[in-house]
Design a protein around this motif. Sequence first.
Motif: not given
Length: 302
Positions: A281-288, A206-207, A186-188, A240-241
């Motif tokens: 912007r940070e989330v975008f870069q990390i996800v990509q 993340v799923a 339960g802890a990513e 990401l996590m």
Amino acid sequence: MKLEGIYVPLITPFADDLSIDYEAFGEVIDWQIENGTHGIIVGGSTGEFFSLNDEEREAQMRFAAQRIGGRIPLIAGVNDLLPDRTYAHAKIARDAGADALLVAAPPYSLPSQKELVAHCLKIDRVADLPIILYNYPGRTGVNMEEEFLERVAQSKNVIAIKESSGDIDRMHMLAREFPQLQLSAGAEHQVLEFFAWGARSWVSVVANFFPVEARRFYEICVLEGDFATGRQIMKALLPLMLCLEMGGKFLQSVKYACELMDRPGGPVRGPLMPMKKELRREVFQIVQTAQTTLQAILAEKD
């Protein structure tokens, strides 16, 4: 009931007027099933249950049960600030056709371990469904201690624990002292450690946007025992996590990541507010970056 695989605590897509977007929600459910998710959780914190009124929660649960149609298990989050509402949500989930319940401590009231036992066993009596305990003291203020676990684990319906405390020593304690409770990650940011300590399921945030990658991570570690590749996957997922867990905008980031993967996301309800451009912007870069790295790892593996 055996917990095996990836169980996704679904987001609740909202329309621009902040009503539940049921068309999008149905798409989310179907997409998860099509991509091999093993089970769906409705009514969890990722679904913003705390911002839904009783009528919305009931309608959402009934809609999800009907849309899933028995294709995969439905786990119902039934937690509430008021215990009586928790018991009512448990009955609704049972009547709607849920396969199991996700049960946490009532927030804010800070019950003792004995009081928490009484609360959980009342849910058990009301619904008579398998119960997955949800230990998240960061949100509830209460840890599910050994005194509590020893008592509730005597019930045939208390089958598992989703451990979200982030305390690695609790993971060790649960695996060692409570083998009768299925251990669920339960802890990513500790998923790899959970798998190494025998967890066979992951309640995976993340799923919501990486269902295939999450499923393959589970298969590689749990079914294939390839922890060398598992470490590579974990390294790719960890930024990401950590961004999701510690960025200060958990739900906003998850919904934005869904949108980046061309999935419904939508706004969050108050008191939460939209992300600022810098975090987007940070989330975008990390996800990509995570997506590109994971694809490379899995292509080499498969």
